[in-house]
Design a protein around this motif. Structure first.
Motif, PDB file in Angstrom:
ATOM      1  N   ASN A  47       0.821  -1.321  -0.141  1.00 13.21           N
ATOM      2  CA  ASN A  47       0.072   0.053   0.188  1.00 13.21           C
ATOM      3  C   ASN A  47       0.826   1.471   0.120  1.00 13.21           C
ATOM      4  N   PRO A  48       0.647   2.140  -0.834  1.00 13.22           N
ATOM      5  CA  PRO A  48       1.235   3.528  -0.843  1.00 13.22           C
ATOM      6  C   PRO A  48       1.317   4.106   0.439  1.00 13.22           C
ATOM      7  N   GLY A  49       2.285   4.781   0.867  1.00 11.41           N
ATOM      8  CA  GLY A  49       2.346   5.446   2.155  1.00 11.41           C
ATOM      9  C   GLY A  49       2.894   4.814   3.351  1.00 11.41           C
ATOM     10  N   TYR A  50       1.918   5.137   4.467  1.00 11.02           N
ATOM     11  CA  TYR A  50       2.583   4.651   5.947  1.00 11.02           C
ATOM     12  C   TYR A  50       1.906   3.227   6.131  1.00 11.02           C
ATOM     13  N   ASP A  51       2.615   2.242   6.212  1.00 12.03           N
ATOM     14  CA  ASP A  51       2.239   0.797   7.044  1.00 12.03           C
ATOM     15  C   ASP A  51       3.065   0.307   8.101  1.00 12.03           C
ATOM     16  N   ASN A  52       2.541   0.264   9.322  1.00 11.26           N
ATOM     17  CA  ASN A  52       3.555   0.101  10.406  1.00 11.26           C
ATOM     18  C   ASN A  52       2.900  -0.450  11.427  1.00 11.26           C
ATOM     19  N   GLN A  53       3.798  -0.725  12.461  1.00  8.20           N
ATOM     20  CA  GLN A  53       3.566  -1.163  13.626  1.00  8.20           C
ATOM     21  C   GLN A  53       2.668  -2.379  13.875  1.00  8.20           C
ATOM     22  N   PRO A  54       3.169  -3.309  13.254  1.00  7.71           N
ATOM     23  CA  PRO A  54       2.365  -4.765  13.117  1.00  7.71           C
ATOM     24  C   PRO A  54       2.398  -5.768  14.556  1.00  7.71           C
ATOM     25  N   TYR A  55       1.343  -6.167  14.724  1.00  8.99           N
ATOM     26  CA  TYR A  55       1.144  -6.988  15.933  1.00  8.99           C
ATOM     27  C   TYR A  55       0.226  -8.244  15.724  1.00  8.99           C
ATOM     28  N   PHE A  56       0.678  -9.516  16.186  1.00  8.38           N
ATOM     29  CA  PHE A  56      -0.004 -10.721  15.699  1.00  8.38           C
ATOM     30  C   PHE A  56      -1.120 -10.662  16.857  1.00  8.38           C
ATOM     31  N   TYR A  57      -2.449 -10.640  16.283  1.00  7.90           N
ATOM     32  CA  TYR A  57      -3.403 -10.892  16.988  1.00  7.90           C
ATOM     33  C   TYR A  57      -3.707 -12.030  17.585  1.00  7.90           C
ATOM     34  N   ASN A  58      -3.460 -13.235  16.450  1.00 11.22           N
ATOM     35  CA  ASN A  58      -3.200 -14.727  16.906  1.00 11.22           C
ATOM     36  C   ASN A  58      -2.181 -15.181  15.515  1.00 11.22           C
ATOM     37  N   ASP A  59      -2.197 -16.514  15.454  1.00 10.97           N
ATOM     38  CA  ASP A  59      -1.280 -16.974  14.458  1.00 10.97           C
ATOM     39  C   ASP A  59      -1.765 -16.956  13.075  1.00 10.97           C
ATOM     40  N   ASN A  60      -2.922 -16.362  12.801  1.00 12.14           N
ATOM     41  CA  ASN A  60      -3.555 -16.362  11.521  1.00 12.14           C
ATOM     42  C   ASN A  60      -3.710 -14.846  11.031  1.00 12.14           C
ATOM     43  N   ILE A  61      -3.907 -13.818  11.847  1.00 13.60           N
ATOM     44  CA  ILE A  61      -3.910 -12.368  11.722  1.00 13.60           C
ATOM     45  C   ILE A  61      -2.901 -11.582  12.351  1.00 13.60           C
ATOM     46  N   VAL A  62      -2.465 -10.602  11.539  1.00 11.60           N
ATOM     47  CA  VAL A  62      -1.436  -9.603  11.945  1.00 11.60           C
ATOM     48  C   VAL A  62      -2.365  -8.389  11.711  1.00 11.60           C
ATOM     49  N   LEU A  63      -2.148  -7.531  12.886  1.00 16.29           N
ATOM     50  CA  LEU A  63      -2.810  -6.206  12.837  1.00 16.29           C
ATOM     51  C   LEU A  63      -1.638  -5.290  12.416  1.00 16.29           C
ATOM     52  N   PHE A  64      -1.956  -4.155  11.727  1.00 14.35           N
ATOM     53  CA  PHE A  64      -0.989  -3.096  11.754  1.00 14.35           C
ATOM     54  C   PHE A  64      -1.726  -1.828  11.289  1.00 14.35           C
ATOM     55  N   SER A  65      -0.976  -0.721  11.521  1.00  9.88           N
ATOM     56  CA  SER A  65      -1.668   0.669  11.135  1.00  9.88           C
ATOM     57  C   SER A  65      -1.171   0.922   9.746  1.00  9.88           C
ATOM     58  N   SER A  66      -2.240   1.463   8.867  1.00 11.51           N
ATOM     59  CA  SER A  66      -2.312   1.447   7.401  1.00 11.51           C
ATOM     60  C   SER A  66      -2.989   2.846   6.877  1.00 11.51           C
ATOM     61  N   THR A  67      -2.475   3.638   6.074  1.00 11.04           N
ATOM     62  CA  THR A  67      -3.018   4.822   5.771  1.00 11.04           C
ATOM     63  C   THR A  67      -3.814   4.384   4.515  1.00 11.04           C
ATOM     64  N   ARG A  68      -5.042   5.236   4.469  1.00 11.35           N
ATOM     65  CA  ARG A  68      -6.117   4.778   3.442  1.00 11.35           C
ATOM     66  C   ARG A  68      -7.013   6.178   3.569  1.00 11.35           C
ATOM     67  N   GLY A  93     -10.162  10.970  13.196  1.00  5.93           N
ATOM     68  CA  GLY A  93      -8.786  10.847  13.725  1.00  5.93           C
ATOM     69  C   GLY A  93      -8.105   9.497  13.202  1.00  5.93           C
ATOM     70  N   SER A  94      -6.851   9.087  13.623  1.00  4.92           N
ATOM     71  CA  SER A  94      -6.214   7.952  13.142  1.00  4.92           C
ATOM     72  C   SER A  94      -5.674   7.163  14.479  1.00  4.92           C
ATOM     73  N   GLU A  95      -5.696   5.722  13.911  1.00  7.02           N
ATOM     74  CA  GLU A  95      -5.304   4.646  14.909  1.00  7.02           C
ATOM     75  C   GLU A  95      -3.969   4.378  14.820  1.00  7.02           C
ATOM     76  N   TYR A  96      -3.189   3.856  15.956  1.00 14.19           N
ATOM     77  CA  TYR A  96      -1.658   3.630  16.034  1.00 14.19           C
ATOM     78  C   TYR A  96      -1.609   2.638  17.084  1.00 14.19           C
ATOM     79  N   SER A  97      -0.429   1.597  16.785  1.00 13.61           N
ATOM     80  CA  SER A  97       0.060   0.707  17.587  1.00 13.61           C
ATOM     81  C   SER A  97      -1.163  -0.367  18.019  1.00 13.61           C
ATOM     82  N   PRO A  98      -1.751  -1.004  17.350  1.00 15.26           N
ATOM     83  CA  PRO A  98      -2.922  -1.919  17.498  1.00 15.26           C
ATOM     84  C   PRO A  98      -2.210  -2.956  18.273  1.00 15.26           C
ATOM     85  N   THR A  99      -3.058  -3.365  19.332  1.00 15.09           N
ATOM     86  CA  THR A  99      -2.528  -4.699  20.154  1.00 15.09           C
ATOM     87  C   THR A  99      -3.634  -5.430  20.530  1.00 15.09           C
ATOM     88  N   LYS A 100      -3.565  -6.713  20.835  1.00 17.31           N
ATOM     89  CA  LYS A 100      -4.832  -7.516  21.272  1.00 17.31           C
ATOM     90  C   LYS A 100      -5.123  -7.550  22.744  1.00 17.31           C
TER      91      LYS A 100
END
Length: 392
Positions: A47-68, A93-100
């Protein structure tokens, strides 16, 4: 002889730099001859732009902050289905650092409103419905100790402080000033790790959130502050284009794990692993090759706006070795606009390409006005834009 000359030219340009346009990559972690290996690389943000701060919600889902659409929302990448869903769509607003959040189908994230207000929220995983978690703390980064205790890097006095928040008892306790952004549960322990910046040499420390006791683990790689823990107790810490490793149980010092050049990536800034350490996610600057290829595609399409968009405002164009031809985006647009308009058969074919650090060296065959011309161009990318070009 032609190829020999081309590769001799390269030796003048082997430097590196960072860029701001970022992508989230995913790897499988495997073991080969008792050594950890990264395999099956894929770009999961793309994705063009900012994609950052990945976090594993579980072993199948990766959360991250993404610009759209001009804002940053929480994306959830489904590994099995190779699909992205969106948890939030906060217009104000915008969200950052997603965590389960432990024991809930919910996540927590920092929300920065358009008014400048910054608070920690929870979001229902299915509906995205938000709720404020900590009313009066400007949380920058956080992790969960258990379902009631949050460890945060809180903005206080123009720096970050280590704060333990007890949601059940509604208390906030500041334990240390001058810390970093990286907060993690240490596997198979009752401790949290954090980066202490009290001294000139930063330190990775452990924290017992119940007693408040802290203990030094090791000095960080100088200037680095992002890290993650593998299940076997190994710390991975990136800086620039290198990922280092250290296991407090077996090692005395940091050692090399991987370089971004090995992985075909740019500067690595963030790193995360799942609970069983079978997967690793990293954030990398967009590779210089992608920027230069966008420039080439716009050149061949004779699209002056798309072409100019790949260059920095103060771009400098030289003839080898150091004769300045012109400087600035306005001069670049002025020269190429008329060139594109008056050269309907314009087309550049890449005969050879080398990428090293922040530089892309192209051997080009250019068709213009019925003639083919050979050239070599060195593109230097800084902060996601072409900042310097040298023609031979």
């Amino acid at each position: 002889m032609r190829n020999i000359l081309f590769f001799v030219i390269l030796s003048h340009f082997f430097l590196s730099s960072a860029q701001t346009d970022t992508e989230v990559y995913l790897f499988d972690i495997s073991t080969e001859n008792n050594e950890l290996k990264l395999t099956n690389q894929r770009n999961i943000s793309n994705n063009p732009g900012y994609d950052n701060q990945p976090y594993f919600y579980n072993d199948n889902i990766v959360l991250f902050s993404s610009t759209r659409n001009g804002q940053t929302d929480i994306a959830a990448y489904n590994i099995r289905d190779n699909k992205i869903d969106w948890i939030s769509n906060t217009l104000e607003g915008s969200e950052y650092s997603p965590t389960k959040i432990p024991n809930q189908k919910a996540i927590s994230a920092i929300r920065l409103d358009t008014t400048g207000k910054q608070l920690l929220y929870s979001y229902d995983f299915e509906t995205g419905k938000p709720k404020v978690l900590l009313e009066n703390l400007v949380v920058g980064y956080h992790c969960w100790y258990d379902k009631n205790i949050i460890i945060s890097s809180v903005l206080e006095d123009q720096s970050l402080s280590l704060v333990v928040s007890d949601l059940k008892n509604k208390t906030n306790t500041t334990l240390q000033k001058k810390i970093g952004r990286s907060l993690h549960k240490i596997p198979n322990s009752k401790f949290i790790s954090y980066i202490s910046k009290e001294n000139e040499q930063w330190e990775i420390k452990s924290l017992d959130p119940i007693s408040g006791e802290t203990k030094k683990i090791i000095n960080t790689i100088p200037g680095a502050e992002d890290m993650c823990w593998l299940l076997n107790g190994t710390i991975l810490m990136p800086k620039g284009n290198i990922i280092y490793k250290f296991n407090p149980k077996t090692d005395k010092n940091w050692s090399l794990f991987y370089t971004s050049i090995d992985l075909g990536l740019g500067n690595i800034t963030r790193i995360s692993t799942n609970s069983i350490s079978s997967l690793l996610s990293v954030v990398s600057d967009v590779s210089p090759e992608r920027i230069v290829q966008q420039q080439l595609d716009a050149y061949n399409a004779r699209n002056i706006d798309a072409f100019a968009a790949t260059y920095s405002k103060n771009v400098k164009v030289y003839y080898y070795p150091n004769k300045l031809s012109y400087e600035g985006i306005d001069n670049l647009k002025k020269g190429y606009a008329s060139f594109f308009e008056n050269t309907p058969d314009l087309h550049c074919e890449i005969k050879n390409r080398i990428v090293y650090g922040n530089k892309v060296i192209d051997e080009e065959l250019v068709l213009m006005n019925g003639e083919k011309i050979k050239a070599v161009a060195i593109y230097e990318v800084e902060n996601g834009k072409i900042a310097k070009v040298t023609f031979f």
